[in-house]
Design an enzyme around this catalytic site. Structure first.
Site, PDB file in Angstrom:
ATOM      1  N   LYS A 156     -60.227  17.363 -20.639  1.00  0.00           N
ATOM      2  CA  LYS A 156     -60.904  16.852 -21.526  1.00  0.00           C
ATOM      3  C   LYS A 156     -61.191  18.102 -22.694  1.00  0.00           C
ATOM      4  CE  LYS A 156     -64.790  13.537 -22.818  1.00  0.00           C
ATOM      5  NZ  LYS A 156     -63.699  12.567 -23.990  1.00  0.00           N
TER       6      LYS A 156
HETATM    7  N1  PY5 Z   1     -59.591   8.545 -23.701  1.00  0.00           N
HETATM    8  C1  PY5 Z   1     -60.271   9.328 -24.513  1.00  0.00           C
HETATM    9  C2  PY5 Z   1     -59.222  10.159 -25.322  1.00  0.00           C
HETATM   10  C3  PY5 Z   1     -61.775   9.809 -24.652  1.00  0.00           C
HETATM   11  O1  PY5 Z   1     -62.026  10.715 -25.480  1.00  0.00           O
HETATM   12  C4  PY5 Z   1     -62.626   9.129 -23.893  1.00  0.00           C
HETATM   13  C5  PY5 Z   1     -64.003   9.523 -23.849  1.00  0.00           C
HETATM   14  C6  PY5 Z   1     -62.018   7.997 -23.147  1.00  0.00           C
HETATM   15  C7  PY5 Z   1     -60.516   7.653 -23.101  1.00  0.00           C
HETATM   16  C8  PY5 Z   1     -63.147   7.132 -22.029  1.00  0.00           C
HETATM   17  O2  PY5 Z   1     -63.618   7.854 -21.009  1.00  0.00           O
HETATM   18  P1  PY5 Z   1     -64.782   7.682 -20.285  1.00  0.00           P
HETATM   19  O3  PY5 Z   1     -64.702   6.322 -19.896  1.00  0.00           O
HETATM   20  O4  PY5 Z   1     -64.711   8.886 -19.147  1.00  0.00           O
HETATM   21  O5  PY5 Z   1     -65.728   8.114 -21.268  1.00  0.00           O
HETATM   22  N2  PY5 Z   1     -64.462   9.725 -25.174  1.00  0.00           N
HETATM   23  C9  PY5 Z   1     -65.989  10.321 -25.287  1.00  0.00           C
HETATM   24  C10 PY5 Z   1     -66.896   9.458 -24.879  1.00  0.00           C
HETATM   25  O6  PY5 Z   1     -68.053  10.090 -24.624  1.00  0.00           O
HETATM   26  C11 PY5 Z   1     -65.898  11.300 -26.643  1.00  0.00           C
HETATM   27  C12 PY5 Z   1     -66.399  10.106 -27.749  1.00  0.00           C
HETATM   28  C13 PY5 Z   1     -66.486  10.906 -29.055  1.00  0.00           C
HETATM   29  O7  PY5 Z   1     -66.688   8.340 -24.781  1.00  0.00           O
END
Ligand code: PY5
Length: 309
Positions: A156
């Site tokens: 990430k």
């Molecule tokens: N894919 C991407 C590109 C992401 O940034 C995120 C999470 C996910 C999938 C989902 O992953 P998880 O379920 O582990 O959260 N994005 C972050 C979030 O906190 C950043 C958002 C601003 O949801």
């Protein structure tokens, strides 16, 4: 609006005003940081704040950090302890979003990963919905997902979010709520900041971890819940046109939660309303993140009644 007063920065919890980096910081110049988004959910009946899957998030942060050779003097246990301490200092009594960022902290010119000092900051802010509720209108982005051999999506990485921001803003400027991004093979990767699920013939389908996606923790949660509910799950490559033919499509992420997609490229998805598979999973998810499902209580760390206090 209530806001945060503290941040963990340079080894201590301090007033957030003191948590500042220099313009010369390597990560600010080159995007050489890695981050997490973690949520904590307020349970009014128990008067308790529960952090959701905190260990898994910090384990992923440390894996992301290792890709960028970011060395931290903290392990998962330390980061969990610091986070609980920070949340207690804030005395939050509402849903919050926790943002750890580990980064190359050296203040010198030179694009590299080796031989640079690293640091980590953590802050938490009150947080409600990330996406509009009731149903998302999405478009397939003209931007392609970053490749594993360019900027690995699995880690990430802060700099990689330029890719997400380009896709998100293209969608917003075109009048949509969210972007669905294809990878260089032309297959479906994920949303700008969410993983994606489809339902076809009653089977829950999501792209595999090798499709240049973030290995989402909400994705893993949804797969676990679906299996527990007896819903068949397939992790396999997804074509663009399957988005148009699916009975249901939804996005998953820490910030987004479970969000139904009701329209893609101006085509109605399924009935144009959140579908039955989504609804079952969503109702269960919303209960369990607040510690209301005994079976999944191990995923929830209480902030105020924690034995580590
Ligand atoms: N894919 C991407 C590109 C992401 O940034 C995120 C999470 C996910 C999938 C989902 O992953 P998880 O379920 O582990 O959260 N994005 C972050 C979030 O906190 C950043 C958002 C601003 O949801």
């Amino acid at each position: 609006m209530a806001r945060n007063r503290f941040a963990f920065f340079r080894g201590e919890i301090r007033p957030v005003e003191e948590a500042k980096i220099s313009v010369m910081t390597s990560a600010f110049n080159y995007g050489t940081g890695v981050f997490e988004g973690i949520r904590a959910f307020w349970n009014a009946e128990e008067q308790e704040l529960f952090v959701f899957r905190m260990r898994e998030h910090y384990a992923r942060l440390l894996r992301s950090a290792s890709v960028l050779l970011i060395d931290l003097p903290y392990g998962v246990d330390d980061l969990c302890r610091i986070t609980l301490e920070l949340l207690r200092r804030e005395e939050f009594r509402e849903d919050v979003y926790i943002r750890p960022v580990a980064f190359k902290a050296s203040e010198e010119i030179g694009v590299r990963l080796h031989g640079l000092a690293s640091d980590i900051a953590i802050f938490a802010v009150p947080f409600k919905a990330y996406l509009p509720e009731g149903g998302i209108r999405a478009m397939v982005s003209s931007w392609r997902r970053v490749e594993d051999n360019a900027i690995p999506a699995r880690a990430k990485i802060t700099g990689a979010y330029v890719n997400s921001a380009l896709a998100k803003t293209e969608a917003y400027l075109a009048g949509f709520d969210e972007a669905i991004v294809l990878n260089e093979d032309g297959q479906v990767a994920e949303g700008s900041a969410e993983n994606i699920f489809l339902v076809r013939d009653g089977v829950l389908i999501t792209p595999p971890v090798t499709a240049n996606i973030l290995e989402g923790i909400t994705r893993d949660t949804v797969i676990t819940l679906a299996r527990d509910l007896g819903i068949p799950v397939a992790e396999r490559p997804v074509d663009r046109t399957e988005l148009y033919l699916a009975e249901e499509v939804f996005l998953t992420g820490t910030a987004a939660g479970l969000a139904p997609v009701v329209e893609i490229d101006r085509r109605t998805v399924g009935t144009g309303k959140p579908g039955p598979v989504f609804t079952r999973l969503h109702e269960l998810y919303e209960r369990l993140v607040r510690g209301k499902e005994p079976r999944y209580r191990a995923w929830c760390t209480p902030v105020y009644s924690s034995p580590a206090r």
